[in-house]
Design an enzyme around this catalytic site. Structure first.
Site, PDB file in Angstrom:
ATOM      1  N   GLY A   1      93.627  77.240  46.767  1.00 11.81           N
ATOM      2  CA  GLY A   1      93.458  78.663  47.021  1.00 11.81           C
ATOM      3  C   GLY A   1      94.395  79.470  46.134  1.00 11.81           C
TER       4      GLY A   1
ATOM      5  N   CYS B   1      91.288  59.618  43.919  1.00  9.84           N
ATOM      6  CA  CYS B   1      91.008  58.683  45.019  1.00  9.84           C
ATOM      7  C   CYS B   1      91.985  57.509  44.999  1.00  9.84           C
ATOM      8  CB  CYS B   1      89.603  58.105  44.900  1.00  9.84           C
ATOM      9  SG  CYS B   1      88.360  59.326  44.584  1.00  9.84           S
TER      10      CYS B   1
ATOM     11  N   SER C   1      83.793  71.399  42.906  1.00 10.63           N
ATOM     12  CA  SER C   1      83.309  70.330  43.779  1.00 10.63           C
ATOM     13  C   SER C   1      83.927  70.425  45.177  1.00 10.63           C
ATOM     14  CB  SER C   1      83.663  68.982  43.161  1.00 10.63           C
ATOM     15  OG  SER C   1      83.200  67.939  43.984  1.00 10.63           O
TER      16      SER C   1
ATOM     17  N   ASN D   1      92.737  71.100  53.113  1.00  7.76           N
ATOM     18  CA  ASN D   1      91.588  70.351  53.597  1.00  7.76           C
ATOM     19  C   ASN D   1      91.891  68.870  53.531  1.00  7.76           C
ATOM     20  OD1 ASN D   1      89.600  68.698  51.683  1.00  7.76           O
ATOM     21  ND2 ASN D   1      90.569  70.304  50.433  1.00  7.76           N
TER      22      ASN D   1
ATOM     23  N   GLY E   1      87.094  77.338  43.584  1.00  3.80           N
ATOM     24  CA  GLY E   1      86.981  76.480  44.768  1.00  3.80           C
ATOM     25  C   GLY E   1      87.043  77.234  46.072  1.00  3.80           C
TER      26      GLY E   1
ATOM     27  N   ASN F   1      86.682  62.288  39.374  1.00  2.00           N
ATOM     28  CA  ASN F   1      87.836  62.635  40.208  1.00  2.00           C
ATOM     29  C   ASN F   1      88.719  61.401  40.374  1.00  2.00           C
ATOM     30  OD1 ASN F   1      89.586  63.267  42.276  1.00  2.00           O
ATOM     31  ND2 ASN F   1      88.004  63.590  43.812  1.00  2.00           N
TER      32      ASN F   1
ATOM     33  N   LYS G   1      88.987  64.454  36.008  1.00  2.00           N
ATOM     34  CA  LYS G   1      89.600  65.493  36.847  1.00  2.00           C
ATOM     35  C   LYS G   1      90.940  65.004  37.373  1.00  2.00           C
ATOM     36  CE  LYS G   1      88.885  68.595  40.700  1.00  2.00           C
ATOM     37  NZ  LYS G   1      87.908  69.195  41.600  1.00  2.00           N
TER      38      LYS G   1
END
Ligand SMILES: Cc1cc2nc3c(=O)[nH]c(=O)nc-3n(C[C@H](O)[C@H](O)[C@H](O)COP(=O)(O)OP(=O)(O)OC[C@H]3O[C@@H](n4cnc5c(N)ncnc54)[C@H](O)[C@@H]3O)c2cc1C
Ligand SMILES: Cc1cc2nc3c(=O)[nH]c(=O)nc-3n(C[C@H](O)[C@H](O)[C@H](O)COP(=O)(O)O)c2cc1C
Ligand code: FES
Lengths: 314, 246
Positions: A227, A140, A30, A78, A275, A137, A175
Site C-alpha cells: 500500500g 515462495c 497480481s 495480507n 496493487g 514470483n 518478481k
C-alpha cells in the site's frame, strides 16, 4: 480569468516491455485484481496497459487460515497464502473467461514450491495465447530447501530463472522480494541467468497485534505489507536495481496515482503495477490511466517512454 | 456492485455502543436483504463492511457497534457529511425458500440485516417469527421495530435482565412451528443455531475483508461445495454447505 488548461492531447503513454508494447504503463498487480471479472463489471478493463492475474501454482491451494487481512496506516497486511484454483483450472476455466472481458496480452504470475513446479507451471502458461509475459514470483518458500524463499539468495533466484527460461519462449520477468539484505545482487543474478526483466517489489514482511485479543491480527501471525506506505521503499529499490541491470523493470509498491507512476518511471521502471489501491478504490487503475495525460502535460512530458530512469541522468 | 457517495441524514445511538445511521443516495445495486456495504473512512486504509439493515429507493439504514477506530469515526459523523460506499456486495438471503413461517434469529449487531429481510417477508404475506438475542438490557435494540411489522418478537438476554434469560437457542419455537430459518450473529451463536434447529436455513458469516468484492481472496472459507469468498459467494451460506472449522 480563464484557467490555463494544459494540453493533454497527443501525449504518448505507450511503453514497451521486451517487445510487448502496452498502450500505457498501468498494470494491476497480481493478487489484487483476481482474473479481472469483478472490475470488468465496473468499467472496461481494456483501458489498462495489461494486468497480472493471481499467482498460479500447480495444485489448487486454499491458502492460509483466516483472518488473513489487517488494516495498517496507509496500507494493509495480507496473508492470503497464494490461494488459487491450480494450473489446470486456470487454463480450463479462468483464462477462457478472462478472454471475454480483456482482449490484450495479460501477465501470468507464476509461483512454485520447487524448481520443477516453477518450470512446469511457466511452461504451461507460456503456451496460452493470451499470456504476453511471465512474471515469476520467487517469494515462495522452497519446500526442498527448508522452506527458505527462492528469492532470498542470488543462487536460487538464478536457478529458478534458468529453469523457467529453458522451457518458455515469452519474456520472463522475475518478481523480487524486498525482504532481502541485497536486492541488487539478486537482480544481477537473475539477469545473468537470462531473465528478460525484473518485476519489483513484492510485499514487505510485517505484522499487527490486536490489543483486544493480544494476539497477532492475522492467523498466520505475519503477512505481506503493501500500500501507499511502502512507495518510498519500492522507489529506492527500483532506483538501485536500475543502476545495476540492463533489462527492463516493472516497478510496484504503493502506487496509487499517476504521479506515483511517473515517480516509479523516473526511478527506472518501464511499466508500473498497482496493487492494494485496487482493493479500496476499485476504479484506481482506470483513474490512474485517465489522469496520466494531464499529469504529463503538467510536467511537460510528451512521451512516457522517454522519462524511464530520468532520475539517474545529469 | 456500485461505488457512490451517500449523505448522512441521521446518526443516533440505539443502545450501548450501538448506533443507527441513515444515508441518502443511490441504492440501485442492492438486490437482496443480507447484502452489505463497504465504507471508506478518512484516515483508514481499508474499508469497513456493514450489513444493510434496510433500504428504500434512495436511502439506506446501517446499524453498527463501536468496536474500534472505524466504527468510532462513524459514530462521530454528523448529518450532511458524505461517505463513499460500495453497495450491493454479497449474495444476501434467498427469500424464495422461506415457507409461510420463517424464523429469524439475530444476535447483537447480527440483528440488523434480519430487519430488512423481515419487512420484505411480511410484504410478501409471510408470517415471520423473530428471536433477538443480546447480552443485557442496555444492549437491546430494534425489538419494537420488528413488533411494529406485526411480527411476534422474543428478546433474550444472556444475563436475564430482559426477556427470556439465555441465548436465542433457549427461545426457539417448537419444531413444526417454523418452515425455514435465517440467522446472523457471532459465530458461537451460529454454531448453536446450527445444532438446535430442525429445518433448513441460511447463515450470514463475517470475515475480515480486504476488498469486499471478490478481488483479494482475503475472506475465503471452506464449504461442502468448495472454497467460497464470504464477500462474494457469501456472506450467506445454506445450512447444508457449512463446514465448521476447528
Ligand atoms: C459482511 C459483514 C457485515 C457486517 N455487518 C455489521 C453490522 O451490520 N453491524 C456491525 O456493527 N458490524 C458489522 N460487521 C463487523 C464490522 O465490519 C466490524 O466491527 C468493523 O469492521 C470494525 O471496524 P473498526 O475499525 O471499528 O475496528 P478495528 O479497529 O478494525 O478493530 C477493533 C476491534 O474490532 C474487532 N473486529 C474488527 N473487525 C471485525 C469483524 N469483521 N468482526 C468482528 N470483530 C472485528 C477486532 O478484533 C478489534 O479488536 C460486519 C462484518 C462483515 C464482514
Ligand atoms: C491481497 C494481495 C495478494 C497478493 N498476491 C500476490 C500473488 O499471488 N503473487 C504475487 O507475485 N504478488 C502478490 N501480491 C503482491 C502484489 O502483487 C504487489 O507486489 C505488492 O502488493 C506491492 O504493491 P502495492 O503496494 O501496490 O500493493 C499480493 C498483494 C496483495 C495485497
Ligand atoms: S474481501 Fe477480498 S475477496 Fe473477499
Amino acid at each position: 480569468m480563464a484557467e490555463m488548461k494544459p494540453q493533454t492531447a497527443g501525449r504518448d503513454t505507450s511503453v514497451t516491455l521486451s517487445g510487448l508494447t502496452l498502450d500505457n504503463p498501468v498494470i494491476p498487480a497480481s493478487g489484487t485484481f483476481g482474473y479481472g471479472y469483478e472490475f470488468a463489471e465496473l468499467y472496461d478493463i481494456n483501458c489498462l496497459g495489461s494486468f497480472s492475474f493471481k499467482g498460479t501454482t500447480k495444485e489448487p491451494r486454499f491458502g492460509n487460515p483466516t483472518p488473513r487481512i489487517a488494516d495498517c496506516t496507509a496500507g494493509m497486511i495480507n496473508s492470503v497464502g497464494l490461494q488459487n484454483p491450480g494450473l489446470d483450472r486456470v487454463i480450463r476455466e479462468e483464462l477462457p473467461r478472462l478472454r471475454t472481458c480483456f482482449h490484450k496480452p495479460v501477465i501470468a504470475n507464476v509461483c512454485g514450491f520447487s524448481f520443477e513446479e516453477y518450470a512446469e507451471v511457466a511452461a504451461a502458461l507460456d503456451k496460452e495465447e493470451q499470456v504476453g509475459l511471465l512474471e515469476i514470483n520467487v517469494s515462495c518458500p522452497n519446500v526442498h530447501g527448508g522452506g527458505m524463499g527462492f528469492g532470498i539468495c542470488p543462487d536460487t533466484a538464478a536457478e529458478v530463472t534458468r529453469r523457467v527460461k529453458a522451457v518458455t519462449r515469452k519474456p520472463v520477468y522475475i518478481k523480487l522480494s524486498p525482504n532481502v539484505t541485497d536486492i541488487v545482487s539478486i537482480a544481477r543474478a537473475c539477469e545473468a541467468a537470462g531473465a528478460d526483466g525484473i518485476s519489483m517489489i513484492n510485499t514487505l514482511l510485517g505484522m499487527r497485534i490486536d490489543l483486544r485479543t493480544r494476539k497477532p491480527t492475522v492467523a498466520n501471525r505475519m503477512g505481506g505489507f503493501s500500500g501507499p506506505a511502502i512507495l518510498p521503499v519500492a522507489l529506492r529499490m527500483v532506483y538501485q536495481v536500475y543502476e545495476a541491470v540492463h533489462i527492463p523493470i516493472i516497478g510496484m509498491g504503493g502506487v496509487s496515482s499517476a504521479r506515483d507512476v511517473m515517480e516509479m518511471m523516473l526511478a527506472g521502471a518501464t511499466a508500473v503495477e498497482v496493487g492494494a489501491a485496487n482493493l479500496v478504490n476499485p476504479y484506481a487503475a482506470r483513474d490512474i490511466v485517465e489522469e496520466l495525460p494531464a499529469v504529463m502535460a503538467q510536467y511537460g512530458i510528451q512521451s512516457l517512454q522517454k522519462i524511464i530512469g530520468g532520475a539517474h541522468h545529469g | 456492485m456500485k461505488q457512490s457517495m451517500y449523505t448522512v441524514t441521521s446518526n443516533r445511538p440505539l443502545a450501548r455502543d450501538v448506533y443507527g445511521m441513515k444515508l441518502a443516495g443511490d441504492t440501485s445495486a442492492i438486490t437482496a436483504p443480507g447484502q452489505f456495504v463497504n465504507i471508506r473512512l478518512d484516515g483508514l486504509f481499508l474499508r469497513r463492511p456493514l450489513s444493510v439493515c434496510d433500504w428504500e429507493a434512495d436511502s439506506l439504514t446501517l446499524i453498527y457497534k463501536v468496536v474500534g477506530q472505524g466504527t468510532a469515526r462513524l459514530s462521530a459523523m454528523m448529518p450532511g457529511e458524505v461517505l463513499d460506499l460500495l453497495t450491493g456486495l454479497g449474495n444476501g438471503y434467498d427469500m424464495s425458500v422461506s415457507g409461510q413461517a420463517p424464523l429469524l434469529l439475530g444476535g447483537g449487531v447480527g440483528v440488523p440485516p434480519l430487519y430488512g429481510l423481515c419487512r420484505r417477508l411480511v410484504a410478501e404475506g409471510k408470517r415471520p417469527i423473530a428471536v433477538l438475542g443480546f447480552n443485557s438490557r442496555e444492549d437491546v435494540f430494534y425489538a419494537e421495530e420488528f413488533a411494529a411489522l406485526g411480527v411476534p418478537v422474543t428478546v433474550t438476554t444472556a444475563d436475564g435482565s430482559e426477556g427470556v434469560p439465555g441465548f436465542v437457542t433457549d427461545a426457539l419455537p417448537e419444531a413444526g412451528d417454523y418452515t425455514h430459518f435465517y440467522t446472523c450473529g457471532p459465530e458461537p451463536m451460529l454454531r448453536a443455531v446450527y445444532r438446535a434447529t430442525v429445518t433448513d436455513g441460511q447463515f450470514s458469516f463475517e470475515e475480515r475483508m480486504g476488498c469486499g468484492f471478490g478481488a483479494c481472496m482475503g475472506c475465503s472459507c471452506h464449504t461442502v461445495t468448495g472454497n467460497k469468498r464470504i464477500c462474494k459467494e457469501g456472506p450467506v451460506l445454506r445450512k447444508g454447505e457449512i463446514l465448521w472449522q476447528k
